[in-house]
Scaffold this active site. Sequence first.
Site, PDB file in Angstrom:
ATOM      1  CG  ASP A 132     -25.361  32.630   5.435  1.00 24.29           C
ATOM      2  OD1 ASP A 132     -25.207  31.596   4.752  1.00 24.29           O
ATOM      3  OD2 ASP A 132     -25.470  33.757   4.939  1.00 24.29           O
ATOM      4  CG  HIS A 154     -28.897  31.302  -1.526  1.00 23.10           C
ATOM      5  ND1 HIS A 154     -30.013  32.064  -1.733  1.00 23.10           N
ATOM      6  CD2 HIS A 154     -27.845  32.115  -1.732  1.00 23.10           C
ATOM      7  CE1 HIS A 154     -29.636  33.295  -2.066  1.00 23.10           C
ATOM      8  NE2 HIS A 154     -28.328  33.358  -2.061  1.00 23.10           N
ATOM      9  CB  CYS A 155     -28.506  33.486   2.587  1.00 28.60           C
ATOM     10  SG  CYS A 155     -27.434  33.798   1.176  1.00 28.60           S
ATOM     11  CB  ILE A 156     -32.066  33.317   6.172  1.00 25.30           C
ATOM     12  CG1 ILE A 156     -32.023  34.650   5.427  1.00 25.30           C
ATOM     13  CG2 ILE A 156     -32.484  33.563   7.623  1.00 25.30           C
ATOM     14  CD1 ILE A 156     -33.354  35.356   5.350  1.00 25.30           C
TER      15      ILE A 156
END
Length: 438
Positions: free
Chosen positions: A279, A274-276
């Site tokens: 973002d 859900h991030c890398i």
Amino acid sequence: MMKEELLQKIAARQIVCGVVGLGYVGLPLAVEKAKAGFRTIGFDVQDKKVAMVNQGYNYIGDVVDNELEDLVRQGMLRGTSDFSMIGQADFIAICVPTPLDKHQEPDISYVRSSVEAISHHLKPRTMVVLESTTYPGTTEDLVKPILESNSGLKCGVDFYLGFSPERVDPGNLIYKTKNTPKVVGGIGSDATEVIAAMYRAVLEGDVCEVSSPAIAEMEKILENTYRNVNIGLINELGRLCHEMGISVWEVIDAAKTKPYGFQAFYPGPGLGGHCIPLDPYYLTWKAREYGFHTTLIENSMVINDAQPLYCVDRAMHILNRNKKAINGAKVLVLGVAYKQDIDDYRESPAIKVIEELHKVGAEVDFYDPWISEYRENGKTIKGQETLSPRMVSAYDLVIITTAHSNVDYEMVQKNAKMIFDTKNVTKNLSCRKNIEIL
């Protein structure tokens, strides 16, 4: 004064906490707040999640089942979809998704709708904290005006507002919500002090106070963009090493013997979670507002986004060398979770590999000991129930896309016609005649 009153209530465990969004970030946070002695209300628009929480049924890997059950039974934690109960909370953490839309631009609709719902029931002397990853400026330019306009309250006078980025690493056996350091940036020094005090009362990790929400928002994006860029470097280097007949895995193992100035990153079938993968898009989108092009970051994203297609191209060459066309080939993908030993497939590169294999005519199945099925594009895709020698031998190619530790890779090697290992999980197997490494 509001600051002294809230600090006293924090010390006396008289704060009622609200957590909006009961997913991978919100539920563990709600549990920790309740464990620390703060009565906690979890808010979610999904009635199914609310019902599971109220039944003491855990659905998040980083939460201990009996802890959730005990907290619910003791009345320290409850779930609800009734946002009018926001008025009972003295501390509100917003932990909702911030995905990308179909144009790869930030989708902050979940944040906006959550803030709207909160704003109509916000009472004076409340702390509000956004934890969802987002672009710098969201807290001050989006959240603050909505809260002030709909509540009639003034930020810094009637309520405190800040940003504290979530730091959740599903499956990490060492760092959980409880002991991971926290960053807090409030609008005004009083807000920062009080919000930081609230987190210190709950968590064991250090709490780093920064001068503004924008600093905290940018800090979070830096964490994951740093990883994106370095993984992009390694993925590109891996492609070059393959062309040169060099093992990039051995190169990395040699490089990491240096005790300073080098941190090991590894290639793979792409980026997940859900991030890398998400973002950096928030950062590049915001940068365009200033006429700034994040060239290095964007290039790393191009490399990483193309990695699933590169893996399929490698798979085609493996099959071709064995006189087998990819069109009509039977392929087994081992692992659809985005990282090892978890049941989370958000943005999983394995699913992208499966999609690309379908495009070139392959017949694809998957097996994942943690995930029996997944949903993609409105469809449910079911996996194989077991992994047996007979089943493995029926496929023309096995592609290992997740390094789960509870898979018998020696059995797979003994029975597979060909293996393409994108995670180097077979590195310790002595027989390697049918294995090719990414």
